[in-house]
Design an enzyme around this catalytic site. Sequence first.
Site, short mmCIF file in Angstrom:
data_model
loop_
_atom_site.label_atom_id
_atom_site.label_comp_id
_atom_site.label_asym_id
_atom_site.label_seq_id
_atom_site.Cartn_x
_atom_site.Cartn_y
_atom_site.Cartn_z
N HIS A 164 28.85 37.36 21.25
CA HIS A 164 29.50 37.35 22.56
C HIS A 164 29.31 35.99 23.23
CE1 HIS A 164 29.86 38.45 26.93
NE2 HIS A 164 30.92 39.04 26.43
N ASP B 138 42.35 33.07 32.55
CA ASP B 138 41.37 33.72 31.68
C ASP B 138 41.54 35.22 31.85
OD1 ASP B 138 39.24 34.61 30.19
OD2 ASP B 138 37.70 33.62 31.38
N MET B 139 41.94 35.90 30.80
CA MET B 139 42.26 37.32 30.93
C MET B 139 41.96 38.09 29.66
SD MET B 139 46.41 37.03 30.72
CE MET B 139 46.92 38.11 29.39
N ALA B 140 41.51 39.32 29.86
CA ALA B 140 41.39 40.25 28.75
C ALA B 140 42.78 40.79 28.43
CB ALA B 140 40.46 41.40 29.12
N LYS C 262 53.08 45.22 25.05
CA LYS C 262 52.92 43.76 25.04
C LYS C 262 51.43 43.39 24.90
CE LYS C 262 57.04 43.07 27.87
NZ LYS C 262 57.60 42.53 29.14
#
Length: 335
Positions: free
Chosen positions: A119, A177-179, A227
């Site tokens: 991680h 920045d995205m999950a 998506k």
Amino acid sequence: MTTVHVKEAELKGLALNKLIAAGLDETTAKEVTEVLVHADATGVHSHGVMRVEHYCERLAKGGLNPKATFSIEQVSPSVAVLDSDDGMGHSALIAATKHGINLASDTGLGFVSVKNTSHCGALSYFMEQATSAGMIAIGMTQTDTCVAPHGGAAKFLGTNPIAFGFPVEGSTPMIIDMATSATAYGKLLHAKETGQSIGKGLAIDADGNETTDPHKVANLLPFGGHKGSGIALAIDALTGILMGANFGNHIVKMYGDYEKMRKLASLVIVIDPKKLGNPMFAVMMATMVKELHEVPPVPGVDKVLAPNDLQVAYRAECDLNGIPVAQGVYDYLVS
């Protein structure tokens, strides 16, 4: 649960002491701490110092290598593979981004895959590392599964985040920045820690029904339906499968199997806009951001924001008043 406000220097010191006591050398512990406190200072508490206890437990049980030695295989002038020797993902991504910057400075492009890692925390940190050097960056990493694919009732996808960094002349960089899940798994953990509920459309329970109770969540949902599912699959392919590592439900769990090395894979792509495209890139980005801010807002919205404007404002607030930390997390750090 209540929170306490902690000055950045104190928070770094507390996290650093715990990580060194867990067996990390001072340099590595400082790198991990920098990434964690960056996350807290930008409001991404799900990837902040709340993770310290987990890392310490995994180090104690053998699921992380505290004495890792990184090695880099230079595949071509623009492409490299970094083997992080089952060490801390934060340090691995710092090293990979640094190497990508060096490659991009020479050739215009640095493509650095990372294998045998763990991680790595908030990808925005590494994007800022690249933009501070005037570079464009793209980063992504795989995670263990906790997301049901579009139309599915069981987990198959990780939160598999992706990030972009763009230098902006005379201003803070534009960071995305995205999950690829509708919410980050760490935010679910933060909701449990602070006694909050989560929003609608983010997760399902064991029966496949939508829930806002973080304690009843069995699986998260992908953002944007099919998506988000597609992008999550692409990230797993570009990281784990590209490196011959595990993917999907084969990945070692973060919370569980603490004695096992996770063998994750990540990817950093660094672009020098002066060599590959436009020497005025950062100037034009400043114009883009300015014009974005000038778009008339819909009723009820004060201003159209760039992707990380809220994080920039949050960081400024933390500089003045300290970083909010959940009481339980703070109690662990000072114990």
